[in-house]
Structure formats: C-alpha cells, structure tokens
Design an enzyme around this catalytic site. Structure first.
Site, PDB file in Angstrom:
ATOM      1  N   SER A 142      26.621  28.063  14.373  1.00 34.10           N
ATOM      2  CA  SER A 142      25.899  26.842  14.002  1.00 34.10           C
ATOM      3  C   SER A 142      25.191  27.076  12.664  1.00 34.10           C
ATOM      4  O   SER A 142      25.040  28.231  12.227  1.00 34.10           O
ATOM      5  CB  SER A 142      24.851  26.553  15.087  1.00 34.10           C
ATOM      6  OG  SER A 142      23.880  25.628  14.656  1.00 34.10           O
ATOM      7  N   TYR A 155      18.176  27.054  21.404  1.00 34.60           N
ATOM      8  CA  TYR A 155      19.451  26.862  20.706  1.00 34.60           C
ATOM      9  C   TYR A 155      19.512  27.755  19.468  1.00 34.60           C
ATOM     10  O   TYR A 155      20.508  28.437  19.221  1.00 34.60           O
ATOM     11  CB  TYR A 155      19.594  25.380  20.318  1.00 34.60           C
ATOM     12  CG  TYR A 155      20.959  25.024  19.759  1.00 34.60           C
ATOM     13  CD1 TYR A 155      22.044  24.798  20.609  1.00 34.60           C
ATOM     14  CD2 TYR A 155      21.162  24.902  18.386  1.00 34.60           C
ATOM     15  CE1 TYR A 155      23.294  24.467  20.101  1.00 34.60           C
ATOM     16  CE2 TYR A 155      22.408  24.570  17.875  1.00 34.60           C
ATOM     17  CZ  TYR A 155      23.472  24.351  18.740  1.00 34.60           C
ATOM     18  OH  TYR A 155      24.709  24.026  18.229  1.00 34.60           O
TER      19      TYR A 155
HETATM   20  P1  NAP Z   1      29.632  18.433  23.217  1.00 40.61           P
HETATM   21  O1  NAP Z   1      30.475  17.274  22.850  1.00 40.61           O
HETATM   22  O2  NAP Z   1      28.377  18.227  23.990  1.00 40.61           O
HETATM   23  O3  NAP Z   1      30.573  19.500  23.974  1.00 40.61           O
HETATM   24  C1  NAP Z   1      30.042  20.615  24.616  1.00 40.61           C
HETATM   25  C2  NAP Z   1      31.108  21.192  25.515  1.00 40.61           C
HETATM   26  O4  NAP Z   1      30.570  22.308  26.235  1.00 40.61           O
HETATM   27  C3  NAP Z   1      31.596  20.205  26.554  1.00 40.61           C
HETATM   28  O5  NAP Z   1      32.974  20.376  26.783  1.00 40.61           O
HETATM   29  C4  NAP Z   1      30.800  20.631  27.767  1.00 40.61           C
HETATM   30  O6  NAP Z   1      31.393  20.258  28.992  1.00 40.61           O
HETATM   31  C5  NAP Z   1      30.829  22.124  27.609  1.00 40.61           C
HETATM   32  N1  NAP Z   1      29.822  22.733  28.457  1.00 40.61           N
HETATM   33  C6  NAP Z   1      28.479  22.637  28.359  1.00 40.61           C
HETATM   34  N2  NAP Z   1      27.893  23.283  29.370  1.00 40.61           N
HETATM   35  C7  NAP Z   1      28.886  23.813  30.124  1.00 40.61           C
HETATM   36  C8  NAP Z   1      28.911  24.583  31.308  1.00 40.61           C
HETATM   37  N3  NAP Z   1      27.799  24.950  31.964  1.00 40.61           N
HETATM   38  N4  NAP Z   1      30.115  24.947  31.817  1.00 40.61           N
HETATM   39  C9  NAP Z   1      31.249  24.572  31.195  1.00 40.61           C
HETATM   40  N5  NAP Z   1      31.288  23.842  30.077  1.00 40.61           N
HETATM   41  C10 NAP Z   1      30.118  23.466  29.552  1.00 40.61           C
HETATM   42  O7  NAP Z   1      29.157  19.188  21.921  1.00 40.61           O
HETATM   43  P2  NAP Z   1      29.957  19.784  20.673  1.00 40.61           P
HETATM   44  O8  NAP Z   1      29.203  19.373  19.490  1.00 40.61           O
HETATM   45  O9  NAP Z   1      31.404  19.517  20.759  1.00 40.61           O
HETATM   46  O10 NAP Z   1      29.650  21.323  20.928  1.00 40.61           O
HETATM   47  C11 NAP Z   1      30.645  22.337  20.964  1.00 40.61           C
HETATM   48  C12 NAP Z   1      30.066  23.607  20.383  1.00 40.61           C
HETATM   49  O11 NAP Z   1      29.804  23.402  18.997  1.00 40.61           O
HETATM   50  C13 NAP Z   1      28.742  24.038  20.992  1.00 40.61           C
HETATM   51  O12 NAP Z   1      28.698  25.438  21.112  1.00 40.61           O
HETATM   52  C14 NAP Z   1      27.724  23.557  19.976  1.00 40.61           C
HETATM   53  O13 NAP Z   1      26.537  24.278  20.034  1.00 40.61           O
HETATM   54  C15 NAP Z   1      28.489  23.810  18.700  1.00 40.61           C
HETATM   55  N6  NAP Z   1      28.006  23.103  17.519  1.00 40.61           N
HETATM   56  C16 NAP Z   1      28.048  21.761  17.427  1.00 40.61           C
HETATM   57  C17 NAP Z   1      27.618  21.147  16.247  1.00 40.61           C
HETATM   58  C18 NAP Z   1      27.676  19.653  16.046  1.00 40.61           C
HETATM   59  O14 NAP Z   1      27.229  19.182  14.996  1.00 40.61           O
HETATM   60  N7  NAP Z   1      28.183  18.879  16.952  1.00 40.61           N
HETATM   61  C19 NAP Z   1      27.118  21.909  15.193  1.00 40.61           C
HETATM   62  C20 NAP Z   1      27.073  23.296  15.340  1.00 40.61           C
HETATM   63  C21 NAP Z   1      27.529  23.882  16.499  1.00 40.61           C
HETATM   64  P3  NAP Z   1      30.879  18.928  29.772  1.00 40.61           P
HETATM   65  O15 NAP Z   1      31.504  17.765  29.037  1.00 40.61           O
HETATM   66  O16 NAP Z   1      31.406  19.111  31.144  1.00 40.61           O
HETATM   67  O17 NAP Z   1      29.388  18.929  29.678  1.00 40.61           O
END
Ligand code: NAP
Length: 250
Positions: A142, A155
């Site tokens: 991140s 986080y």
């Molecule tokens: P998201 O749409 O909320 O997706 C998160 C994913 O993680 C979902 O598939 C969720 O499954 C899964 N997850 C969460 N808790 C879980 C658990 N206990 N067991 C199994 N699966 C779990 O968010 P995203 O933005 O795509 O995030 C993906 C990654 O990118 C994360 O590590 C996040 O920190 C990182 N990230 C995102 C951004 C951004 O701008 N979006 C920036 C930097 C880093 P469910 O749907 O079942 O909850």
C-alpha cells in the site's frame, strides 16, 4: 514463449472475488495462468472471467482471519490443478478510527488478515515451491507501506509490516528459486476506498495529488502482477513496486 507468459502456471489469489484481487486474477488468466481464488465470498464473476480467458478455475472457501486454512489451501490447489507456482496475498481489510480511541479488536482483525495470514500462507506455499522448482510470491502492500496515513493505525502497521516481510522472505528464499515481491497500489476504486470517495473533501484532496488525475481501476494493477509472476522477473527480489498514478512522485 514470451518472457511474460504464464502458460502452464497455477496461481493462487486470495480475496479474488472483487476489487484488486479480481483484477489480478483476470490479468494472470489472460497471461496464461490457471487460477485458484481463495476467500469467503463465492467468486462468480472472477470464475467467468478466468474461464472466458480459456483457463482452469477453482474456488477455495476460506476465512483468512485465521491461519487455520493455510495448509488446506496449498494441498487443495496442488490436488486440483496439479501445482502451485504463484501466490498473490491480496485479501485485506481496513478499519478507520482516530488513533486515540482505536480498539484492540480493530487492531487484531486487520493484523490477522493483512499480515499474519499473509505470512503463514506464504510459508505454506513456499514449502511446496522450494521442493518443486521455485515460484513467485506477490504481496499486496500500500502507499501506507511508505507513508503514515491517518485514522488507520492497524492498516498502516500491517502494510508497513508486509513491506518488511517481503524483503525478509526475499532474503531467505531468493537463492532457492522463490521470488518474493510486493505491489503497492495507490488509490483504487474498490470497496476498500468507498468511504474515502464518498467524503467529498478527502476525495478532492486525493485526486488533486494523483499526477495521473484519476483513481486507479483494478485492471491497472494487472501488468505489474503479470510481470512479477513471470520469468521476466526472475532476478527481481524484495522489491515494493508502486502502481500509484504517480502519487509517490509528488
Ligand atoms: P476489497 O474490494 O474490499 O477486497 C478485499 C478482499 O479481501 C475481498 O475479496 C475480501 O473478501 C477479502 N477478504 C477480506 N477479509 C477476508 C477474510 N477474513 N478471509 C478471506 N478473504 C477476506 O478491497 P481491495 O481494495 O480490492 O483490497 C485488496 C487488497 O489491496 C487489500 O490488501 C488492500 O489493503 C490492498 N490495497 C487496496 C488499495 C485501494 O486503493 N483499493 C490501495 C492499497 C492497497 P470478502 O468480499 O468476502 O470480504
């Protein structure tokens, strides 16, 4: 064969039902990999996209809030698709509250999914990879692997931790054929950032700082994931690759 081809490879992507994990799973499939999606929610759209790319798909239901499923994930992947070459530790959560009133529950929940399970799943996958000719592990870091952030103490700790862990694992496994790297996404349009985008002033401030002038789309992450999963990255170890529309350049 192109050095970026993933043909014949099996990739495990956690949290692939939505957001960045879905974007990564689709990109890996388009580059030739078969995909195992691991998570709590059935990944129907991801399954359709992987199959549309002509690749095999398997879903493993698992709650990554504990490390209990990590051995099963590796075993089921190998049993079903015949190997495990690429692991993308993408599943992650975020909890927002002022540091002064942040709770232990919000600390533990985030650290468990984002850091603890990512480590133990990497360990389980590496036990297979080290015996079977190597592999690629990609952690999703991140901007808060580099910066402090605000109102997201667990986080920031987890994503700073994942950057350190990426380097430690690279140091231990680089000479043994396992590449460990991370991608640090900037600000992407997913569920994770919904609260920020809904907050007019935060949304305006964030957009004003992104040189590319827009939020990232999950498909923007695919190229970096394919690269780090591929032969083209065989000599790339322990790097944290920002894909951020230029955010860190500001
Ligand atoms: P998201 O749409 O909320 O997706 C998160 C994913 O993680 C979902 O598939 C969720 O499954 C899964 N997850 C969460 N808790 C879980 C658990 N206990 N067991 C199994 N699966 C779990 O968010 P995203 O933005 O795509 O995030 C993906 C990654 O990118 C994360 O590590 C996040 O920190 C990182 N990230 C995102 C951004 C951004 O701008 N979006 C920036 C930097 C880093 P469910 O749907 O079942 O909850």
């Amino acid at each position: 064969m192109s050095p970026f081809s993933l043909e014949g490879k099996v990739a495990v992507v956690t949290g692939a039902n939505t957001g960045l994990g879905q974007g990564v799973a689709e990109a890996l499939a388009k580059a030739g990999a078969d995909v195992v999606a691991v998570g709590r929610t059935p990944p129907a759209d991801t399954e359709a996209a992987v199959k549309a790319a002509g690749r095999r798909f398997h879903a493993i239901s698992a709650d990554l809030g504990s490390i209990e499923p990590v051995g099963r994930i590796v075993q089921e992947t190998v049993d079903t698709l015949g190997g495990l070459d690429i692991l993308v530790n993408n599943a992650g959560i975020i909890r927002r509250a002022d540091a002064i009133e942040f709770t232990e529950a919000d600390w533990d929940a985030v650290m468990d999914v984002n850091l603890k399970t990512a480590f133990f799943l990497s360990q389980a996958a590496a036990k297979h990879m080290l015996k079977n000719g190597g592999g690629k592990i990609i952690n999703i870091a991140s901007m808060l692997s580099f910066q402090g952030g605000i109102r997201v103490p667990s986080y920031t700790a987890s994503k700073s931790g994942i950057a350190g862990l990426t380097k430690l694992l690279a140091n231990e496994w680089a000479a043994k054929g396992v590449n460990v790297n991370a991608i640090a996404p900037g600000y992407f349009e997913t569920n994770n950032t919904e609260a920020l985008r809904k907050d007019e002033s935060r949304n305006r401030d964030i957009l004003a700082r992104i040189p590319a002038g827009r939020w990232g789309d999950p498909s923007d992450l695919g190229g970096a994931a394919v690269f780090l999963s591929s032969r083209a990255a065989d000599y790339v170890h322990g790097t944290i690759l920002p894909v951020d529309g230029g955010w860190l350049a500001r």
